[in-house]
Design a protein around this motif. Structure first.
Motif, PDB file in Angstrom:
ATOM      1  N   GLU A 197       0.801  -1.239  -0.044  1.00  0.00           N
ATOM      2  CA  GLU A 197      -0.059  -0.011  -0.249  1.00  0.00           C
ATOM      3  C   GLU A 197       0.896   1.482   0.082  1.00  0.00           C
ATOM      4  O   GLU A 197       0.734   2.218  -0.755  1.00  0.00           O
ATOM      5  N   ALA A 198       2.192   1.378   0.801  1.00  0.00           N
ATOM      6  CA  ALA A 198       2.789   2.301   0.852  1.00  0.00           C
ATOM      7  C   ALA A 198       3.543   2.441  -0.542  1.00  0.00           C
ATOM      8  O   ALA A 198       3.776   3.787  -1.000  1.00  0.00           O
ATOM      9  N   LEU A 199       3.636   1.495  -1.098  1.00  0.00           N
ATOM     10  CA  LEU A 199       4.412   1.380  -2.468  1.00  0.00           C
ATOM     11  C   LEU A 199       3.564   2.098  -3.414  1.00  0.00           C
ATOM     12  O   LEU A 199       4.065   2.985  -4.165  1.00  0.00           O
ATOM     13  N   TYR A 200       2.324   1.686  -3.523  1.00  0.00           N
ATOM     14  CA  TYR A 200       1.517   2.226  -4.551  1.00  0.00           C
ATOM     15  C   TYR A 200       1.228   3.614  -4.175  1.00  0.00           C
ATOM     16  O   TYR A 200       1.281   4.441  -5.410  1.00  0.00           O
ATOM     17  N   ARG A 201       0.980   4.183  -2.988  1.00  0.00           N
ATOM     18  CA  ARG A 201       0.783   5.659  -2.522  1.00  0.00           C
ATOM     19  C   ARG A 201       2.283   6.403  -3.068  1.00  0.00           C
ATOM     20  O   ARG A 201       2.138   7.411  -3.736  1.00  0.00           O
ATOM     21  N   ALA A 202       3.211   5.825  -2.935  1.00  0.00           N
ATOM     22  CA  ALA A 202       4.535   6.556  -3.252  1.00  0.00           C
ATOM     23  C   ALA A 202       4.863   6.600  -4.715  1.00  0.00           C
ATOM     24  O   ALA A 202       4.998   7.736  -5.307  1.00  0.00           O
ATOM     25  N   LEU A 203       4.454   5.521  -5.390  1.00  0.00           N
ATOM     26  CA  LEU A 203       4.344   5.619  -6.985  1.00  0.00           C
ATOM     27  C   LEU A 203       3.594   6.686  -7.461  1.00  0.00           C
ATOM     28  O   LEU A 203       4.080   7.498  -8.231  1.00  0.00           O
ATOM     29  N   ALA A 204       2.276   6.839  -6.998  1.00  0.00           N
ATOM     30  CA  ALA A 204       1.412   7.703  -7.265  1.00  0.00           C
ATOM     31  C   ALA A 204       1.803   9.113  -7.248  1.00  0.00           C
ATOM     32  O   ALA A 204       1.701  10.069  -7.925  1.00  0.00           O
ATOM     33  N   ARG A 205       2.575   9.378  -5.955  1.00  0.00           N
ATOM     34  CA  ARG A 205       3.101  10.807  -5.855  1.00  0.00           C
ATOM     35  C   ARG A 205       4.096  11.058  -6.654  1.00  0.00           C
ATOM     36  O   ARG A 205       4.190  12.349  -7.126  1.00  0.00           O
ATOM     37  N   LEU A 206       4.993  10.092  -7.064  1.00  0.00           N
ATOM     38  CA  LEU A 206       6.156  10.515  -7.966  1.00  0.00           C
ATOM     39  C   LEU A 206       5.841  10.820  -9.074  1.00  0.00           C
ATOM     40  O   LEU A 206       6.322  11.360  -9.742  1.00  0.00           O
ATOM     41  N   VAL A 207       4.719   9.968  -9.699  1.00  0.00           N
ATOM     42  CA  VAL A 207       4.432  10.130 -11.033  1.00  0.00           C
ATOM     43  C   VAL A 207       3.507  11.616 -11.172  1.00  0.00           C
ATOM     44  O   VAL A 207       3.909  12.344 -12.173  1.00  0.00           O
ATOM     45  N   ARG A 208       2.810  11.858 -10.140  1.00  0.00           N
ATOM     46  CA  ARG A 208       2.038  13.253 -10.005  1.00  0.00           C
ATOM     47  C   ARG A 208       3.299  14.365  -9.829  1.00  0.00           C
ATOM     48  O   ARG A 208       2.824  15.378 -10.749  1.00  0.00           O
ATOM     49  N   ALA A 209       4.258  13.966  -9.272  1.00  0.00           N
ATOM     50  CA  ALA A 209       5.278  15.183  -9.319  1.00  0.00           C
ATOM     51  C   ALA A 209       6.072  15.161 -10.441  1.00  0.00           C
ATOM     52  O   ALA A 209       6.989  16.243 -10.646  1.00  0.00           O
ATOM     53  N   GLY A 210       6.090  14.157 -11.487  1.00  0.00           N
ATOM     54  CA  GLY A 210       6.514  14.275 -12.588  1.00  0.00           C
ATOM     55  C   GLY A 210       8.196  13.693 -12.500  1.00  0.00           C
ATOM     56  O   GLY A 210       9.175  13.852 -13.270  1.00  0.00           O
ATOM     57  N   ARG A 211       8.508  13.120 -11.371  1.00  0.00           N
ATOM     58  CA  ARG A 211       9.792  12.686 -10.982  1.00  0.00           C
ATOM     59  C   ARG A 211      10.018  11.289 -11.510  1.00  0.00           C
ATOM     60  O   ARG A 211      11.038  10.689 -11.811  1.00  0.00           O
ATOM     61  N   ILE A 212       8.971  10.341 -11.813  1.00  0.00           N
ATOM     62  CA  ILE A 212       9.304   9.307 -12.727  1.00  0.00           C
ATOM     63  C   ILE A 212       7.946   9.003 -13.592  1.00  0.00           C
ATOM     64  O   ILE A 212       7.098   9.462 -13.334  1.00  0.00           O
TER      65      ILE A 212
END
Length: 219
Positions: free
Chosen positions: A184-199
């Motif tokens: 769950e923490a991984l899913y949330r972090a991936l979503a944040r990174l994508v939204r921020a344009g980092r990955i």
């Protein structure tokens, strides 16, 4: 039922797992094709090692049990060799358990030792492989020292990938366990990174492609 592999099956296996090409022919002849269902215990803690195992597909875990019954995973393999330390051990120090339906190639451990002693090319391959595993473990230790979830993800991509890009062929749940976090923490972090344009995250068949984007803004 366990069975020996045909030459044609070896060709298919080597195509999917190129490192198996380094296995000497006499050792291939001794190997058996093993199938395991979810939760099957291949070896119990305290048992004498009889085989060196190579995971073809599925997931095999090295597991101990805490006093409260909780599962402590010491190693999780979805492809490749595992429990390399059993080569020189007199007893297994954990249970060898199938995390899901799996296929394994089992090499008789005494024949494996003999091949390492007698076959210089195979011995060189094994030493280089262990060196790669050591480098990987060093990177994992450094990664687990990072407190931020996003930092662990980006460290993994940079350390295990190439030029800021990696193709993952394991489940997100297995990857999360390797990163030392819940899925769950991984899913949330991936979503944040994508939204921020980092990955950038792309799905390609059974692979998840992650790319670190240059000049991305910070979270």
């Amino acid at each position: 039922m366990d069975s020996h592999l045909t030459d044609g099956e070896w060709v298919t296996l080597i195509r999917a797992h190129p490192e198996l090409a380094s296995i000497p022919q006499r050792l291939r002849d001794d190997a058996t094709d093993v199938r395991a269902a979810t939760s099957d215990i291949l070896y119990h803690i305290g048992a004498k090692p009889k085989s060196m195992l190579f995971v073809v597909e599925g997931e095999i875990r090295l597991v101990r049990r805490a006093r409260n019954g909780a599962e402590i995973v010491l190693q999780r393999a979805t492809a490749g060799f595992l429990a390399e330390a059993s080569l020189d051990a007199t007893r297994y120090h954990c249970d060898v358990v199938a995390g899901r339906k799996s296929r394994i190639v089992a090499f008789p451990i005494e024949r494996f030792r003999n091949a390492l002693h007698d076959e210089e090319g195979f011995r060189d391959f094994w030493m280089m492989r262990l060196a790669r595993e050591l480098r990987k473990l060093r990177g994992q230790c450094e990664r687990l020292s990072l407190r931020g979830v996003a930092e662990r993800i980006e460290h993994y991509i940079e350390a295990e990938g190439n030029n800021g890009r990696i193709e993952l062929r394991q489940s997100k749940k297995a990857w999360a366990a390797e990163l030392g976090m819940t899925h769950e923490a991984l899913y949330r972090a991936l979503a944040r990174l994508v939204r921020a344009g980092r990955i950038q995250v792309q799905e390609r068949g059974d692979a998840l492609v992650l790319t670190i984007r240059a000049n991305a803004k910070q979270l």
